[in-house]
Design an enzyme around this catalytic site. Structure first.
Site, short mmCIF file in Angstrom:
data_model
loop_
_atom_site.label_atom_id
_atom_site.label_comp_id
_atom_site.label_asym_id
_atom_site.label_seq_id
_atom_site.Cartn_x
_atom_site.Cartn_y
_atom_site.Cartn_z
N GLY A 1 -17.94 -37.01 -20.03
CA GLY A 1 -18.84 -38.10 -19.69
C GLY A 1 -18.52 -39.40 -20.42
O GLY A 1 -17.78 -39.42 -21.42
N HIS A 2 -19.08 -40.47 -19.94
CA HIS A 2 -18.85 -41.81 -20.47
C HIS A 2 -19.17 -41.90 -21.96
O HIS A 2 -20.04 -41.18 -22.48
CB HIS A 2 -19.70 -42.82 -19.71
CG HIS A 2 -21.19 -42.55 -19.84
ND1 HIS A 2 -21.95 -42.99 -20.90
CD2 HIS A 2 -22.03 -41.85 -19.04
CE1 HIS A 2 -23.19 -42.59 -20.76
NE2 HIS A 2 -23.28 -41.90 -19.63
#
Length: 215
Positions: A136-137
């Site tokens: 994820g970011h």
């Protein structure tokens, strides 16, 4: 290009390279297993000693990729091959999704098909991101980590060096997992995990303390 290893994960890498039309001049190295054929799949040469590998680096090509799993084994092989004159390279499948903004990937990583790396992610040296895994970011993955098939590291997470995340495990947002940790298959990690710890279950709980130390 040499793949270090000729079983298991090395075969996954071969398939990834085949999909991406990158198998010209590909050979393997394995000085451990004695049950391998003369040629892998009747086609690919297998180097069987450190001396043969060093000679290949000097006279043919210095490029190699790590074709085994396990954080400490990957680190050992990378260091040994580099000491013989090899150049650690990465394999990033054309069928992986890589964010277009602020993604930093260091040398020697393997990203297989179906993997997702979102924006603002840093991936350390020698990391393996396996089939269908997701990062994820705003997350950081330390050196020589292994993110297994289907595992999900949510946004804002930090994963320390030499940590292995099991198949279909989930690390929830903003959780920090220390160095030399093991996250069991299918575990859901809801809170920070200290160094040298193995966690399993839903929610994940500590199983054992490891005596491993970060390299």
């Amino acid at each position: 290009m040499v793949i270090l290893g000729a079983k298991g994960f090395a075969k996954q890498l071969l398939q990834t390279l085949q999909y991406d039309n990158r198998i010209d001049d590909l050979i393997f190295f394995d000085n451990v297993n004695n049950d391998l054929p003369e040629l892998l799949y009747g086609r690919f040469e297998i180097l069987r000693s450190w001396e043969a590998l060093e000679n290949h680096f000097k006279n043919v090509s210095s490029d190699f990729i790590i074709g085994v799993g396990g954080a400490k084994t990957r680190k050992f092989l990378a260091d040994k091959a580099k000491s013989l004159g090899g150049r650690l390279c990465s394999v990033i499948s054309d069928k992986a999704y890589i964010g277009q903004y602020d993604v930093v990937m260091h040398e020697g990583i393997c990203v297989l098909w179906g993997a997702i790396i979102e924006c603002s992610v840093t991936i350390g040296e020698g990391v393996l991101i396996n089939l269908g895994a997701r990062i994820g970011h705003d997350s950081t993955i330390g050196n020589y980590c292994e993110i297994s098939p289907g595992a999900s590291v949510s946004g804002g997470c930090e994963i320390g060096d030499f940590t292995e995340v099991g198949i279909n495990a989930v690390i929830l947002p903003k959780v920090k997992v220390g160095s030399c940790c093991r996250v069991g298959a299918g575990a859901v990690v809801t809170k920070d995990v200290p160094d040298n710890t193995t966690v399993v279950g839903v929610p994940a709980k500590e199983l054992i303390k490891s005596n491993a130390k970060a390299i």
